[in-house]
Design a protein around this motif. Structure first.
Motif, short mmCIF file in Angstrom:
data_model
loop_
_atom_site.label_atom_id
_atom_site.label_comp_id
_atom_site.label_asym_id
_atom_site.label_seq_id
_atom_site.Cartn_x
_atom_site.Cartn_y
_atom_site.Cartn_z
N GLY A 1 -1.11 11.52 -2.06
CA GLY A 1 -0.15 11.72 -0.97
C GLY A 1 1.00 12.61 -1.41
O GLY A 1 1.45 13.47 -0.66
N PHE A 2 1.49 12.41 -2.64
CA PHE A 2 2.57 13.25 -3.14
C PHE A 2 2.12 14.70 -3.29
O PHE A 2 2.85 15.62 -2.93
N VAL B 1 0.86 -1.18 0.00
CA VAL B 1 0.00 0.00 0.00
C VAL B 1 0.89 1.23 0.00
O VAL B 1 1.78 1.36 0.82
N THR B 2 0.69 2.13 -0.95
CA THR B 2 1.49 3.35 -1.06
C THR B 2 0.57 4.56 -0.99
O THR B 2 -0.63 4.45 -1.26
N ALA C 1 3.70 17.84 -1.40
CA ALA C 1 4.29 18.93 -2.18
C ALA C 1 3.67 20.27 -1.79
O ALA C 1 4.37 21.28 -1.66
N VAL C 2 2.37 20.30 -1.59
CA VAL C 2 1.69 21.55 -1.19
C VAL C 2 2.17 21.99 0.19
O VAL C 2 2.43 23.17 0.41
N MET C 3 2.32 21.03 1.11
CA MET C 3 2.80 21.38 2.45
C MET C 3 4.24 21.89 2.39
O MET C 3 4.60 22.84 3.08
N ALA C 4 5.07 21.28 1.53
CA ALA C 4 6.46 21.74 1.40
C ALA C 4 6.51 23.15 0.82
O ALA C 4 7.29 23.98 1.28
#
Length: 81
Positions: free
Chosen positions: A33-34, A27-28, A38-41
């Motif tokens: 999730g990416f 499960v990934t 990316a938005v949080m980064a």
């Protein structure tokens, strides 16, 4: 109030086959999730850049105290001696 059991059972019957297709050992987070990461980064990067800009505007020089100002101008209290 409408009966929710019919809609819940309908949703369960559609989601159960999807759950059986997922390999429990693999499960990934996937694309969603990416994207969230990316938005949080980008948000953290923007906040750090803004904080850096605001910190450069801050003047850290301490204002002279009243005693130092009075002594420098010669208006201090007369010393007893």
């Amino acid at each position: 109030m409408p009966d929710m059991s019919a809609s819940v059972s309908l949703a369960v019957t559609h989601l159960v086959p999807l759950a059986k297709e997922v390999d429990e050992n693999k499960v990934t987070p996937g694309v969603l999730g990416f994207i969230v990461f990316a938005v949080m980064a980008l948000a953290v990067w923007g906040l750090m850049k803004s904080m850096s800009k605001h910190m450069q505007k801050v003047d850290f020089k301490e204002a002279p105290s009243e005693e130092e100002t009075a002594a420098a101008t010669g208006r201090g209290e007369p010393q007893q001696g």
